[in-house]
Design a protein around this motif. Structure first.
Motif, PDB file in Angstrom:
ATOM      1  N   LEU A 145      48.155 -25.493 -72.598  1.00  0.00           N
ATOM      2  CA  LEU A 145      47.744 -24.791 -71.383  1.00  0.00           C
ATOM      3  C   LEU A 145      48.845 -24.895 -70.326  1.00  0.00           C
ATOM      4  CD1 LEU A 145      45.503 -23.420 -69.688  1.00  0.00           C
ATOM      5  CD2 LEU A 145      44.834 -25.703 -68.955  1.00  0.00           C
ATOM      6  N   PHE A 146      49.340 -26.115 -70.117  1.00  0.00           N
ATOM      7  CA  PHE A 146      50.376 -26.335 -69.102  1.00  0.00           C
ATOM      8  C   PHE A 146      51.607 -25.475 -69.392  1.00  0.00           C
ATOM      9  CE2 PHE A 146      54.326 -28.667 -68.122  1.00  0.00           C
ATOM     10  CZ  PHE A 146      54.248 -28.646 -66.744  1.00  0.00           C
ATOM     11  N   VAL A 147      52.047 -25.497 -70.629  1.00  0.00           N
ATOM     12  CA  VAL A 147      53.280 -24.775 -70.963  1.00  0.00           C
ATOM     13  C   VAL A 147      53.069 -23.271 -70.809  1.00  0.00           C
ATOM     14  CG1 VAL A 147      54.949 -24.294 -72.777  1.00  0.00           C
ATOM     15  CG2 VAL A 147      54.137 -26.611 -72.437  1.00  0.00           C
ATOM     16  N   PHE A 148      51.906 -22.780 -71.185  1.00  0.00           N
ATOM     17  CA  PHE A 148      51.671 -21.335 -71.036  1.00  0.00           C
ATOM     18  C   PHE A 148      51.616 -20.937 -69.563  1.00  0.00           C
ATOM     19  CE2 PHE A 148      49.561 -17.337 -70.768  1.00  0.00           C
ATOM     20  CZ  PHE A 148      50.076 -16.647 -71.855  1.00  0.00           C
ATOM     21  N   MET A 149      50.928 -21.760 -68.768  1.00  0.00           N
ATOM     22  CA  MET A 149      50.837 -21.451 -67.339  1.00  0.00           C
ATOM     23  C   MET A 149      52.229 -21.489 -66.694  1.00  0.00           C
ATOM     24  SD  MET A 149      47.849 -20.711 -66.524  1.00  0.00           S
ATOM     25  CE  MET A 149      46.663 -20.363 -67.779  1.00  0.00           C
ATOM     26  N   GLY A 168      46.278 -15.679 -77.730  1.00  0.00           N
ATOM     27  CA  GLY A 168      46.660 -15.422 -76.342  1.00  0.00           C
ATOM     28  C   GLY A 168      48.128 -15.722 -76.109  1.00  0.00           C
ATOM     29  N   ALA A 169      48.601 -16.853 -76.665  1.00  0.00           N
ATOM     30  CA  ALA A 169      50.002 -17.224 -76.491  1.00  0.00           C
ATOM     31  C   ALA A 169      50.904 -16.192 -77.159  1.00  0.00           C
ATOM     32  CB  ALA A 169      50.251 -18.610 -77.076  1.00  0.00           C
ATOM     33  N   LEU A 170      50.468 -15.678 -78.305  1.00  0.00           N
ATOM     34  CA  LEU A 170      51.243 -14.664 -79.028  1.00  0.00           C
ATOM     35  C   LEU A 170      51.366 -13.392 -78.181  1.00  0.00           C
ATOM     36  CD1 LEU A 170      52.444 -14.791 -81.862  1.00  0.00           C
ATOM     37  CD2 LEU A 170      50.486 -13.491 -82.670  1.00  0.00           C
ATOM     38  N   LEU A 171      50.230 -12.996 -77.567  1.00  0.00           N
ATOM     39  CA  LEU A 171      50.269 -11.838 -76.665  1.00  0.00           C
ATOM     40  C   LEU A 171      51.217 -12.108 -75.511  1.00  0.00           C
ATOM     41  CD1 LEU A 171      46.486 -10.900 -76.491  1.00  0.00           C
ATOM     42  CD2 LEU A 171      48.314  -9.522 -77.460  1.00  0.00           C
ATOM     43  N   GLY A 172      51.192 -13.361 -75.031  1.00  0.00           N
ATOM     44  CA  GLY A 172      52.085 -13.746 -73.943  1.00  0.00           C
ATOM     45  C   GLY A 172      53.538 -13.570 -74.355  1.00  0.00           C
ATOM     46  N   VAL A 173      53.899 -14.065 -75.539  1.00  0.00           N
ATOM     47  CA  VAL A 173      55.281 -13.933 -76.033  1.00  0.00           C
ATOM     48  C   VAL A 173      55.678 -12.456 -76.025  1.00  0.00           C
ATOM     49  CG1 VAL A 173      56.822 -14.222 -77.998  1.00  0.00           C
ATOM     50  CG2 VAL A 173      55.158 -16.004 -77.470  1.00  0.00           C
ATOM     51  N   VAL A 207      63.000 -16.478 -71.372  1.00  0.00           N
ATOM     52  CA  VAL A 207      62.654 -17.899 -71.335  1.00  0.00           C
ATOM     53  C   VAL A 207      61.136 -18.061 -71.204  1.00  0.00           C
ATOM     54  CG1 VAL A 207      62.874 -20.030 -70.016  1.00  0.00           C
ATOM     55  CG2 VAL A 207      64.882 -18.618 -70.431  1.00  0.00           C
ATOM     56  N   ALA A 208      60.521 -17.228 -70.353  1.00  0.00           N
ATOM     57  CA  ALA A 208      59.057 -17.287 -70.216  1.00  0.00           C
ATOM     58  C   ALA A 208      58.402 -17.024 -71.570  1.00  0.00           C
ATOM     59  CB  ALA A 208      58.583 -16.270 -69.171  1.00  0.00           C
ATOM     60  N   GLY A 209      58.932 -16.044 -72.305  1.00  0.00           N
ATOM     61  CA  GLY A 209      58.422 -15.772 -73.663  1.00  0.00           C
ATOM     62  C   GLY A 209      58.576 -17.003 -74.539  1.00  0.00           C
ATOM     63  N   GLY A 210      59.720 -17.691 -74.388  1.00  0.00           N
ATOM     64  CA  GLY A 210      59.953 -18.918 -75.155  1.00  0.00           C
ATOM     65  C   GLY A 210      58.906 -19.979 -74.829  1.00  0.00           C
ATOM     66  N   PHE A 211      58.590 -20.108 -73.534  1.00  0.00           N
ATOM     67  CA  PHE A 211      57.551 -21.070 -73.141  1.00  0.00           C
ATOM     68  C   PHE A 211      56.219 -20.717 -73.788  1.00  0.00           C
ATOM     69  CE2 PHE A 211      60.296 -22.442 -69.591  1.00  0.00           C
ATOM     70  CZ  PHE A 211      60.089 -23.806 -69.669  1.00  0.00           C
ATOM     71  N   ALA A 212      55.892 -19.416 -73.775  1.00  0.00           N
ATOM     72  CA  ALA A 212      54.633 -18.992 -74.398  1.00  0.00           C
ATOM     73  C   ALA A 212      54.645 -19.358 -75.880  1.00  0.00           C
ATOM     74  CB  ALA A 212      54.418 -17.497 -74.191  1.00  0.00           C
ATOM     75  N   ALA A 213      55.813 -19.202 -76.530  1.00  0.00           N
ATOM     76  CA  ALA A 213      55.920 -19.536 -77.945  1.00  0.00           C
ATOM     77  C   ALA A 213      55.725 -21.036 -78.158  1.00  0.00           C
ATOM     78  CB  ALA A 213      57.269 -19.089 -78.489  1.00  0.00           C
ATOM     79  N   VAL A 214      56.318 -21.850 -77.241  1.00  0.00           N
ATOM     80  CA  VAL A 214      56.138 -23.302 -77.351  1.00  0.00           C
ATOM     81  C   VAL A 214      54.665 -23.644 -77.199  1.00  0.00           C
ATOM     82  CG1 VAL A 214      56.611 -25.497 -76.216  1.00  0.00           C
ATOM     83  CG2 VAL A 214      58.449 -23.864 -76.556  1.00  0.00           C
ATOM     84  N   LEU A 258      52.210 -21.859 -78.039  1.00  0.00           N
ATOM     85  CA  LEU A 258      51.574 -21.489 -79.310  1.00  0.00           C
ATOM     86  C   LEU A 258      51.723 -22.624 -80.320  1.00  0.00           C
ATOM     87  CD1 LEU A 258      52.228 -18.008 -80.879  1.00  0.00           C
ATOM     88  CD2 LEU A 258      52.195 -20.022 -82.295  1.00  0.00           C
ATOM     89  N   VAL A 259      52.974 -23.126 -80.442  1.00  0.00           N
ATOM     90  CA  VAL A 259      53.229 -24.207 -81.396  1.00  0.00           C
ATOM     91  C   VAL A 259      52.427 -25.442 -81.019  1.00  0.00           C
ATOM     92  CG1 VAL A 259      55.007 -25.764 -82.261  1.00  0.00           C
ATOM     93  CG2 VAL A 259      55.527 -23.342 -81.945  1.00  0.00           C
TER      94      VAL A 259
END
Lengths: 339, 659
Positions: B264-268, B332-337, B420-427, B429-430
């Motif tokens: 949650l933190f990383v996506f936000m 959701g994280a995938l959509l974010g990426v 980079v924001a996309g990268g955070f969303a990917a992290v 996800l992981v």
């Protein structure tokens, strides 16, 4: 038996073909260079240098048949006859009158006296539309294309303005020249957006309606008296023959002159000018010739173009006389004439 | 509290901060060593180029006193180069011929660079005075960036500690601690088993084994006593049961809630990165739309995002439940990426709006899934501490994201920052895959929001006043100021993205520091309604600092501080008051419904924020727009105060705080 020389030639052609298609084409034509029939108006100029160098650097071998009109249109019909007889690959013409004499107007009723099938490439025609050479620059639609050398008026005025802000702009032109009228029309439009006022004078006409040099000095003095701070020498054919009277008259009135043609500044003594370099115009025309000769393109489909980059020339002795020196940063990009 | 865990984290942070401080000092040291020679080299190049130009003019025969435009040329150099204080053409006597006059004799300590004009008579030279403040400013900016990086690194390290140890070592340590603590109290109840290896896991299991045997012995004893029908013995056993809790289990959090914190933190953080540069980026992409002001057009992609978030959240509760919270969060994280990467490469406003809509759907999905996970993993008693964890993850992301996003945008450009924001969303996800349990606990759930309740909730005048005069304006002013107007105005003032990012930290800092205090005070003094009204008035009036001073960066900072202070006062009280008023509604309206509608109203405010701000900005400009929105917010809060506080004595009996 296959002659050895031909065989080697063919192989060389194939090898070269991989690297330089131009050479391959010349070779494939059995080593015979293209023949260009060239008609100039006042002898060889830098335009032809640019033209020849461009062809050479692109590996297009050509052979020229050189003819000069000697500042007259009298011999042009004779050249047309000769072109028909010699059947060259391409005809090159210099300037508006030569081009009109060789290729004729696109809407001429009788076109039998002109070249209508051999491709014609021109250089140094100021306004092909006003001259009636084509109906559309982007799509000539006939056996004619080429390179225009005139810098758009707005670009000229911007350069003038950065040398010295224009407050009142004087122009002297020929009222019977269509091209000049349309440029003056442009100036009237620009006067609002650029915030200057325009002082117009026309050359006097003689009894036959032809422009006359009479009273040039008075006309310039009138322009000066009305407070002009620049005199614009637009690309007017008659004006082009009168620089030796117009420019000294302007100097006498302490009026700086801005030339639209290279001649105005190099020989006419204008203070400053923004021009297409003749050499570059020749290169642009040659690029059209290469497309036609080597790639087999039709001139009807090759747009008539003008250059994208222009040259600013400053006449320093004139600046000294007027005590009107250029902004120092202009020296970074201008060509400065000192002699 | 969990002393060992806190000690471990503190020790880790301490080591990290010391290491980062050392690195920062080294970095600044190196920068200072490299900076000064580099500035001098550049100044020399500037001086030489001007000297060459003057030399050229003189060589052409232009008289020295006729160098047209040289003064302007030199002025432009000073204007374009912040490291140059003065530049002048000077003769051998030291008199300044063109450019700024030589500084007073006192300024001798300032470094100068001189380039002689080649071939000129009379020892002409171009002299450049370096601005001594420039290097200091570069270094102090570097320090600010480094401190922010340090702060954020510490925050991220803490999150990583949770990830690494949350389910394993920490859970085991906490388990052992809990067991020992309860035994010390004489509480011998059984604990939920801990599935962790290592010493602490084994220790916990062996403790559990002893307790198990004790409980088994107790059970068999009790069995025998019941069979024998010995009342006195039975009573004695009952006393043992009451005293030591034998035969019972401890109900405690299974330590699962923490699993959602890291993803949650990383996506936000990914979304918060975009705050400082998004409005400017949109404006740069925007094509004029006839009949709409550019500012209004610039608000559209932001509105798209917030509308998607507002509209999809109520619907996603059920979806994430069906999908499973983990799978929903991953989706959701995938959509974010996809959304962030697409934003980086969007060619126009329409493409960007679509990309932002995808990001918005991802954002809503992650938010709802994480919230659902917290609810699933906690019982009623643990709910508020679970939600506190959830909210603190979002707040910390809000604090760390904008400054980092600003630094990123300055260094690698806006598209790079989006990647980079996309990268955070990917992290994220992981992390969701790694941390969150695959199996979902099945919980019976009441209906989420019943739309039929909407009318009944809004029909209560006090509730309607609270929702539409306080809750909605609070969100409108927050989004309008922090996410839209301020970033655009900062850009207009020529501030860097980093400065904008730092500016946007003011609000979350005020919230993080002050919300707990004001929440406690509102409860203790029993003044929730007054806090809501007062906070709203303060937040709204913060806009009027612009009327008293010219619009510059410190004034905007004061305004954001006022906004943060006002909302810190009102936010917890507002949430509590919604619950209080909800309980006064006719029976049959569930608390879930009340809060669901409260959140929906808030999100509608979020979506309206940029729309209103964009519309007004195009017509009135920054200051007036800010004051209009602030004034309206304050007026709404005042109206609420009049209708609620004066019309009805504030004698509500208030249970403990919290949303």
């Amino acid at each position: 038996m296959l002659p050895r020389r031909t065989f080697l030639g063919g192989a060389a052609g194939l090898l070269a073909g991989a690297a330089v298609p131009a050479t391959a084409f010349a070779q494939a034509r059995g080593d015979r260079p293209f023949r260009i029939y060239r008609v100039t108006y006042r002898g060889r100029t830098e335009v032809e240098d640019g033209f020849d160098d461009y062809l050479a650097s692109n590996g297009v071998a050509v052979e020229f048949i050189e003819r000069d009109a000697e500042r007259s249109t009298a011999r042009l019909p004779e050249f047309v006859e000769e072109i028909r007889a010699l059947a060259p690959d391409l005809v090159y013409t210099w300037g508006t009158s030569v081009t009109l004499g060789v290729a004729g107007r696109y809407d001429a009723a009788d076109r039998s006296g002109y070249i209508t099938d051999t491709p014609v490439v021109f250089a140094l025609v100021a306004s092909p539309l006003a001259a009636g050479l084509v109906a559309d620059l982007a799509d000539p639609g006939r056996n004619l294309t080429g390179a225009v050398h005139v810098v758009p008026p707005e670009t000229q005025l911007r350069a003038m303005h950065s040398y010295r802000p224009i407050t009142r702009l004087g122009v002297l032109y020929t009222s019977t020249e269509q091209n000049s009228l349309s440029i003056v029309e442009d100036l009237r439009r620009l006067r609002q957006t650029m915030g200057f006022s325009l002082i117009e004078r026309q050359f006097r006409l003689d009894g036959d309606g032809r422009p006359s040099p009479d009273g040039i000095e008075e006309l310039i003095a009138e322009i000066g008296a009305e407070g002009a701070n620049w005199l614009y020498l637009l690309p007017d054919t008659f004006l082009g023959t009168q620089y030796d009277r117009v420019v000294p008259a302007a100097l006498a009135n302490r009026l700086p002159t801005f030339g639209a043609a290279e001649l105005a500044i190099r020989q006419g003594g204008a203070l400053v000018g923004l021009i297409s370099r003749y050499y570059s115009v020749g290169q642009l025309a040659a690029s059209k010739a290469v497309r036609i000769l080597r790639d087999g393109a039709s001139p009807a489909e090759l747009p008539i173009e003008t250059l994208k980059r222009f040259s600013l020339i400053i006449n320093l002795p004139v600046a000294k006389q007027l005590d009107l020196y250029p902004p120092i940063e202009m020296l970074n990009y201008a060509e400065v004439l000192t002699g | 509290m969990n002393s060992l865990r806190i000690h471990l984290s503190a020790a880790l942070l301490g080591v990290l901060v010391v290491a980062l401080l050392l690195f920062s000092f080294r970095t600044v040291d190196r920068a200072e060593a490299v900076l000064q020679p580099e500035i001098e080299r550049k100044a020399a190049a500037v001086a030489e180029s001007s000297a060459a130009l003057v030399g050229k003019a003189l060589a052409l025969g232009i008289p020295l006193d006729r160098l047209q435009g040289l003064g302007e040329h030199l002025q432009r150099i000073v204007a374009d180069n912040p490291d140059i204080a003065f530049i002048t053409l000077r003769n051998s006597a030291g008199a300044s011929l063109y450019g700024s006059p030589a500084p007073q004799a006192g300024a001798d300590d300032a470094a100068t660079v001189e380039a002689p004009v080649a071939g000129a008579p009379g020892g002409l030279s171009v002299v450049v005075w370096l601005d001594p403040d420039f290097a200091a400013e570069v270094v102090s900016t570097l320090w600010i960036d480094l401190v922010i990086v340090m702060f954020v690194t510490a925050m991220v390290a803490l999150e990583l500690v949770y990830v690494g140890f949350g389910a394993g070592l920490y859970a085991a340590i906490e388990g052992v601690e809990n067991r020992l603590r309860s035994m010390r109290r004489g509480d011998l109840r059984l604990h939920l088993p801990i599935d962790a290896g290592g010493e602490f896991g084994r220790l916990a299991r062996s403790l559990d084994g002893r307790l198990d045997r004790l409980h088994a012995a107790y059970a068999s004893l009790r069995q025998r006593v019941v069979e024998r029908g010995d009342k006195a013995a039975q009573q004695a056993l009952e006393m043992l049961h009451a005293r030591f809790g034998l035969g019972e289990r401890v109900i405690e959090a299974p330590g699962r809630v923490i699993a959602v914190r890291a993803p949650l933190f990383v996506f936000m953080l990914a979304e918060e990165l975009t705050r400082p540069f998004l409005p400017g980026y949109i404006k740069a992409l925007a094509q004029p739309v006839p009949g709409l002001s550019p500012e209004f057009v610039a608000s559209l992609p932001m509105v798209t995002f917030l509308v998607v978030v507002a509209a999809s959240q109520p619907l996603l509760g059920g979806t994430t439940e069906r999908l499973g919270r983990r799978r929903a969060l991953v989706l959701g994280a995938l959509l974010g990426v996809a959304g962030y990467v697409a934003s980086a490469f969007a060619g126009g406003l329409l493409g960007l709006s679509l990309a932002r809509a995808v990001s918005g759907l991802g954002f809503a999905m992650v938010f709802v899934a994480a919230q659902g996970f917290v609810i699933d993993s906690t019982n009623q008693r643990q709910r508020s501490s679970g939600m506190a964890m959830f909210i603190s993850a979002i707040l910390v992301a809000g604090l760390c994201g904008p400054p980092i996003g600003g630094i990123l945008a300055d260094r690698i450009g806006v598209p790079g920052a989006f990647v980079v924001a996309g990268g955070f969303a990917a992290v994220s996800l992981v992390l969701a895959c790694l941390c969150m349990p695959a199996a979902e606990p099945q919980r019976p759930r009441g209906p989420a929001i019943r739309w039929s309740d909407f009318g009944r909730i809004v029909a209560s005048p006090s509730m309607a006043a609270l929702l539409f005069l306080c809750a909605m304006p609070a969100k409108i002013i927050l989004v309008a100021f922090c996410f839209f107007l301020v970033p655009l105005e900062m850009q207009a003032l020529g501030a860097s993205q980093s400065t904008t990012g730092r500016m946007l930290m003011i609000y979350p800092i005020a919230m993080v520091l002050l919300v707990p205090t004001f929440a406690a005070l509102a409860d203790r003094w029993d003044m929730r309604a007054s806090f809501v009204a007062g906070g709203g008035v303060l937040a709204g009036s913060s806009a009027f600092v612009l009327a008293t001073a010219s619009t510059d960066i410190p004034v905007i900072g004061v305004m954001l501080l006022g906004l943060g202070l006002g909302q810190a006062i009102s936010i917890a009280a507002l949430s509590g008051l919604v619950g209080d008023l909800g309980r006064q509604l006719p029976a049959g309206v569930s608390e879930t419904s009340v809060y669901g509608i409260f959140r929906l109203v808030e999100r509608t405010g979020n979506a309206l924020g940029p729309l209103i701000a964009g519309g007004l900005l195009g017509v009135y400009g920054f200051s007036t727009t800010v004051m209009l929105i602030g004034g309206a917010t304050a007026l709404c809060a005042l109206t609420f105060a009049l209708t609620t506080i004066l019309a009805r004595p504030a004698n509500l009996e208030l249970p403990s705080a919290g949303s």
